[in-house]
Motif scaffolding. Structure first.
Motif, PDB file in Angstrom:
ATOM      1  N   ALA A  19       0.802  -1.313  -0.072  1.00 45.72           N
ATOM      2  CA  ALA A  19       0.000  -0.139  -0.064  1.00 45.72           C
ATOM      3  C   ALA A  19       0.746   1.311  -0.148  1.00 45.72           C
ATOM      4  N   LEU A  20       1.980   1.127   0.607  1.00 42.20           N
ATOM      5  CA  LEU A  20       2.943   2.294   0.718  1.00 42.20           C
ATOM      6  C   LEU A  20       3.566   2.486  -0.401  1.00 42.20           C
ATOM      7  N   ASP A  21       3.892   1.508  -1.191  1.00 41.61           N
ATOM      8  CA  ASP A  21       4.476   1.754  -2.275  1.00 41.61           C
ATOM      9  C   ASP A  21       3.711   2.117  -3.584  1.00 41.61           C
ATOM     10  N   GLN A  22       2.566   1.922  -3.441  1.00 42.97           N
ATOM     11  CA  GLN A  22       1.576   2.306  -4.475  1.00 42.97           C
ATOM     12  C   GLN A  22       0.951   3.744  -4.182  1.00 42.97           C
ATOM     13  N   GLU A  23       1.196   4.353  -3.113  1.00 46.99           N
ATOM     14  CA  GLU A  23       0.639   5.554  -2.336  1.00 46.99           C
ATOM     15  C   GLU A  23       1.158   6.583  -3.260  1.00 46.99           C
ATOM     16  N   ARG A  24       0.294   7.550  -3.307  1.00 49.28           N
ATOM     17  CA  ARG A  24       0.329   8.840  -4.073  1.00 49.28           C
ATOM     18  C   ARG A  24       0.261   9.983  -3.496  1.00 49.28           C
ATOM     19  N   TRP A  25      -0.073   9.754  -2.135  1.00 46.22           N
ATOM     20  CA  TRP A  25      -0.200  10.838  -1.126  1.00 46.22           C
ATOM     21  C   TRP A  25      -1.078  11.767  -1.632  1.00 46.22           C
ATOM     22  N   GLU A  26      -2.300  11.291  -2.055  1.00 49.53           N
ATOM     23  CA  GLU A  26      -3.401  12.351  -2.489  1.00 49.53           C
ATOM     24  C   GLU A  26      -4.539  11.976  -1.506  1.00 49.53           C
ATOM     25  N   ARG A  27      -5.341  12.906  -1.331  1.00 47.92           N
ATOM     26  CA  ARG A  27      -6.484  12.790  -0.368  1.00 47.92           C
ATOM     27  C   ARG A  27      -7.573  11.446  -0.909  1.00 47.92           C
ATOM     28  N   ALA A  28      -8.030  10.689   0.064  1.00 49.77           N
ATOM     29  CA  ALA A  28      -9.025   9.698  -0.395  1.00 49.77           C
ATOM     30  C   ALA A  28     -10.333   9.923   0.494  1.00 49.77           C
ATOM     31  N   PRO A  47      -5.081   6.593   1.370  1.00 50.75           N
ATOM     32  CA  PRO A  47      -5.434   5.265   1.361  1.00 50.75           C
ATOM     33  C   PRO A  47      -4.251   4.435   2.173  1.00 50.75           C
ATOM     34  N   ALA A  48      -3.328   4.691   2.166  1.00 44.84           N
ATOM     35  CA  ALA A  48      -2.470   3.839   3.101  1.00 44.84           C
ATOM     36  C   ALA A  48      -2.667   3.839   4.499  1.00 44.84           C
ATOM     37  N   VAL A  49      -3.037   4.857   4.949  1.00 44.03           N
ATOM     38  CA  VAL A  49      -3.401   5.139   6.430  1.00 44.03           C
ATOM     39  C   VAL A  49      -4.703   4.668   6.623  1.00 44.03           C
ATOM     40  N   LEU A  50      -5.541   4.224   5.719  1.00 41.42           N
ATOM     41  CA  LEU A  50      -6.780   3.486   5.795  1.00 41.42           C
ATOM     42  C   LEU A  50      -6.587   1.829   6.013  1.00 41.42           C
ATOM     43  N   THR A  51      -5.606   1.486   5.335  1.00 44.47           N
ATOM     44  CA  THR A  51      -4.978   0.122   5.337  1.00 44.47           C
ATOM     45  C   THR A  51      -4.382   0.039   6.677  1.00 44.47           C
ATOM     46  N   LEU A  52      -3.829   0.909   7.146  1.00 43.93           N
ATOM     47  CA  LEU A  52      -3.062   0.601   8.544  1.00 43.93           C
ATOM     48  C   LEU A  52      -4.136   0.583   9.646  1.00 43.93           C
ATOM     49  N   LEU A  53      -5.065   1.401   9.552  1.00 42.16           N
ATOM     50  CA  LEU A  53      -6.209   1.429  10.638  1.00 42.16           C
ATOM     51  C   LEU A  53      -6.815   0.013  10.625  1.00 42.16           C
ATOM     52  N   GLN A  54      -7.306  -0.433   9.461  1.00 41.38           N
ATOM     53  CA  GLN A  54      -7.782  -1.760   9.470  1.00 41.38           C
ATOM     54  C   GLN A  54      -6.731  -2.842   9.949  1.00 41.38           C
ATOM     55  N   LEU A  55      -5.677  -2.842   9.544  1.00 38.60           N
ATOM     56  CA  LEU A  55      -4.602  -3.980  10.270  1.00 38.60           C
ATOM     57  C   LEU A  55      -4.643  -3.532  11.583  1.00 38.60           C
ATOM     58  N   ALA A  56      -4.247  -2.367  12.033  1.00 39.19           N
ATOM     59  CA  ALA A  56      -4.379  -2.175  13.500  1.00 39.19           C
ATOM     60  C   ALA A  56      -5.272  -2.737  14.197  1.00 39.19           C
ATOM     61  N   ASN A  57      -6.498  -2.464  13.462  1.00 34.85           N
ATOM     62  CA  ASN A  57      -7.914  -3.015  14.297  1.00 34.85           C
ATOM     63  C   ASN A  57      -7.823  -4.635  14.706  1.00 34.85           C
ATOM     64  N   ASP A  58      -7.321  -5.210  13.543  1.00 33.34           N
ATOM     65  CA  ASP A  58      -7.261  -6.635  13.397  1.00 33.34           C
ATOM     66  C   ASP A  58      -6.028  -7.111  14.656  1.00 33.34           C
ATOM     67  N   TYR A  59      -5.156  -6.491  14.729  1.00 30.47           N
ATOM     68  CA  TYR A  59      -4.069  -6.799  15.856  1.00 30.47           C
ATOM     69  C   TYR A  59      -4.846  -6.577  17.239  1.00 30.47           C
ATOM     70  N   VAL A  60      -5.473  -5.525  17.312  1.00 29.51           N
ATOM     71  CA  VAL A  60      -6.201  -5.370  18.506  1.00 29.51           C
ATOM     72  C   VAL A  60      -7.223  -6.681  18.835  1.00 29.51           C
ATOM     73  N   GLN A  61      -7.894  -7.073  17.987  1.00 33.72           N
ATOM     74  CA  GLN A  61      -8.807  -7.920  18.065  1.00 33.72           C
ATOM     75  C   GLN A  61      -8.086  -9.319  18.401  1.00 33.72           C
ATOM     76  N   LEU A  62      -6.984  -9.529  18.007  1.00 34.12           N
ATOM     77  CA  LEU A  62      -6.121 -10.559  18.173  1.00 34.12           C
ATOM     78  C   LEU A  62      -5.751 -10.758  19.711  1.00 34.12           C
ATOM     79  N   CYS A  63      -5.533  -9.520  20.074  1.00 32.53           N
ATOM     80  CA  CYS A  63      -5.024  -9.327  21.480  1.00 32.53           C
ATOM     81  C   CYS A  63      -6.372  -9.928  22.578  1.00 32.53           C
TER      82      CYS A  63
END
Length: 664
Positions: free
Chosen positions: A264-273, A317-333
């Motif tokens: 996601a970071l490699d494809q990020e264009r740093w434009e508002r989503a 978009p990349a930070v939306l991906t980060l939020l989703q993944l971080a929430n998955d880690y919290v659920q694992l905890c």
């Protein structure tokens, strides 16, 4: 009771070691003894045995000897078992596993009822605590009699039986470790919770058995038989297997998440989503809150911003991906608290990856080598918004996980390590997790430092635009004033609104750069942040402006270098640099009268700059401070000049202040 041989045979039959039919006893004893010899050969090595024997025989010979010795299936059976387990689908294995756990519980329950019957029969036939003469026995004699009672042996036998069953179940679970490593965490959670429920019931049966089999029995004299030691954790072998497989699943999930975020970071264009509605719910879960009723959670709903505690954030978009993944880690905890320390470490690594790579892409300029022509102010502003979001989220996520770990220490969870006993985290493991959670505070500080660096970069961009324009401003003369267009400014000839300040041509270009940056930042950042960025940039501009004026004054007053005879041993002097406008102040365009000297024209430039920047109301305070500093530096360096073409007239300053073109 007094016939020791009969008692020994009875126990052998009760334990299943000796067949109850007399005709089969010799054959049964022979088989059990051969099995015992085979077990000793497998698990122990004696002095007269060659340690290299088994290695030299090879697996085929060992397997054949094991099959011939009656010791079970050996490696062939283990391989067949692994293949059979691997062939089951997840749903089929789950059904099979639930049945196996239920069978285990039924066997332990039946044995417990059987043991209670034996103890009750033994108690009914036990002699009194009186000797043959009717006197009370001493305490040690009561102890001696109680040691012959079956309670201890039956309890130990219950533990052995339960442990044997659970070890076999652990073997079945281990046979599917490859398949389980591919499961989704939510599917593995079903197996873990099913297993932990069964282990809880086994523990309850163990405790009930110890109570019903009367570990603290008292004789008629009141002498107390000491209670047995604390029961062992029979489920530890299978818990260890669960822990290992849970850890493997978490690590596989972590590798997949790292790859997803990196892509996601490699494809990020740093434009508002735009923000899909489900990410609003994800953000609420991440900070430990239920979705608010006022949130628009329609599947097709989108919004321009992400909101947390009344603060608005623009995202990529990349930070939306980060939020989703971080929430998955919290659920694992939450789901696997026994392995929460591993999950928290992996979550911190994920956040470090995002912060570090974002720094390389945006501040380091690597994004310009991939998808962007150059890093613009809007890209920097959006990256700073991502940092601001994480600065707000991480402390709240840390507090939420601390509540989960500390407040639900008795919560059923899977993947428990050896440091746990029963359900939930042991105190030492809990303290370790809480210590690791403190890293989230450090990561929030890292994101804050990254955000500050992005703000500084935006201020630097503004300052660099001034540096570019100042080269022309200080090295090119002003245009000539035509048709006395400045007469109303300094000579009160005509209406003031009909006059022009006749600024230097680069001032207009500099104003366009400032206003362009102002509009871009105001779209992506809060007004307070924009003011801070411009305040820092304008402070640097004022300092650089003063430095330019000081250099001009030093150069204009420096004595000429004396002529020297050429010397072959000395290097030739550098070629002379072309003089700047500050040194020359040629005429034309500069004249020895009010409003036309270099100092007066520079003052008009500052007045024009103020007039144009007044439109940017959001940065009114930084602009006012900049104008005041520029005027102060001009007065310091030009108002008392002895050069007629350079001097700044006091009346020129007063006229511009009177007409409100400059602050008083």
């Amino acid at each position: 009771e007094d016939d020791l041989e009969l008692r020994a045979q009875s126990w052998q039959m009760l334990l299943g070691y000796l067949p109850p039919v007399r005709e089969r006893q010799d054959q049964g004893l022979s088989k059990k003894r051969s099995e015992w010899e085979e077990l000793k050969r497998r698990h122990y090595r004696f002095e007269d045995e060659d340690p290299q024997q088994g290695r030299r025989e090879g697996p085929e010979a060992q397997g054949e000897r094991e099959r011939g010795g009656g010791g079970g299936g050996g490696e062939g059976q283990q391989m067949q078992l692994a293949q059979s387990m691997a062939a089951l689908s997840f749903d089929s294995f789950l059904t099979f596993w639930a049945r196996m756990l239920q069978d285990c519980l039924e066997v332990e329950t039946r044995f417990l009822e059987y043991a209670v019957v034996i103890v009750e029969a033994a108690q009914a036939s036990s002699p009194s605590d009186l000797d043959d003469n009717g006197h009370e026995l001493q305490d040690f004699e009561v102890l001696l009699r109680s040691s012959k009672r079956p309670e201890h042996e039956l309890t130990r036998l219950f533990d052995v039986l339960a442990l044997s069953h659970l070890q076999k179940l652990g073997t079945l679970l281990q046979a599917r470790q490859v398949e389980h490593a591919k499961l989704r965490p939510q599917d593995w959670k079903r197996i873990v919770h099913l297993t932990n429920d069964a282990l809880d019931k086994v523990k309850q049966l163990q405790e009930q058995g110890r109570q019903r089999l009367s570990f603290s029995t008292a004789g008629a004299t009141g002498a107390t038989v000491p209670a047995a030691a604390a029961p062992a954790d029979l489920g530890m072998p299978i818990k260890s297997c669960l822990y290992a497989q849970t850890k493997a699943i978490v690590e596989a999930f972590d590798r997949s998440s790292m790859e997803q975020l990196d892509c996601a970071l490699d494809q990020e264009r740093w434009e508002r989503a735009d923000v899909p509605s489900q990410y609003k719910a994800i953000l609420e879960k991440l900070v430990g809150r239920d979705a608010r009723p006022d949130l628009d959670l329609r599947e097709d709903g989108v919004d321009r911003i992400l909101q947390l505690d009344g603060v608005h954030f623009l995202v990529v978009p990349a930070v939306l991906t980060l939020l989703q993944l971080a929430n998955d880690y919290v659920q694992l905890c939450k789901d696997f608290q026994g392995i929460a320390d591993v999950v928290v470490q992996r979550l911190c690594s994920l956040l470090k990856l995002f912060n570090g790579k974002m720094h390389q892409l945006v501040l380091g300029g690597q994004a310009a080598q991939k998808h962007l022509k150059k890093i613009q102010a809007s890209n920097l502003a959006l990256a700073s918004q991502c940092c601001s979001l994480m600065v707000e989220v991480l402390p709240k996520t840390q507090a939420y996980l601390e509540r989960v770990i500390s407040g639900n220490s008795g919560h059923k969870n899977g993947g428990q390590s050896e440091a746990t006993s029963g359900n939930g985290l042991a105190s030492n493991s809990q303290n370790m997790v809480l210590l690791l959670l403190a890293d989230l505070t450090k990561l929030a500080a890292d994101f804050g430092a990254h955000r500050t660096a992005l703000f500084d970069k935006l201020s630097t961009l503004l300052f660099e635009r001034y540096i570019i324009h100042s080269k022309k401003w200080f090295n090119m003369t002003h245009a000539e004033v035509k048709d006395n267009c400045d007469a109303a400014l300094f000579h009160q000839e005509g209406p003031p609104e009909a006059t022009t300040l006749c600024p230097h041509e680069v001032i207009d270009a500099w104003v366009k750069d400032i206003m362009g940056m102002y509009r871009v930042l105001l779209k992506n950042l809060s007004g307070e942040i924009v003011r801070l960025i411009f305040a820092k940039a304008f402070e640097d501009v004022a300092d650089k402006f003063a430095k330019h004026l000081s250099e001009r004054q030093a150069q204009s007053t420096a004595p000429a270098a004396p002529a020297t005879s050429p010397n072959a041993s000395q290097p030739p002097p550098p070629p002379p640099q072309p003089p700047s406008t500050f040194l020359l102040a040629p005429s034309p365009p500069y004249e020895e009268r009010l409003g036309r000297t270099l100092g007066d024209r520079l003052l008009c430039d500052v007045a024009f700059l103020r007039e144009q920047l007044e439109k940017a109301t959001g940065i009114a305070t930084p602009v006012q401070h900049l104008i005041s500093e520029l005027v102060k530096h001009l007065c310091t360096h030009f108002m008392h000049s002895n050069e007629p073409l350079v001097v700044l007239h006091t009346s020129a300053l007063e006229s511009l202040q009177y007409l409100k073109r400059l602050p008083c």
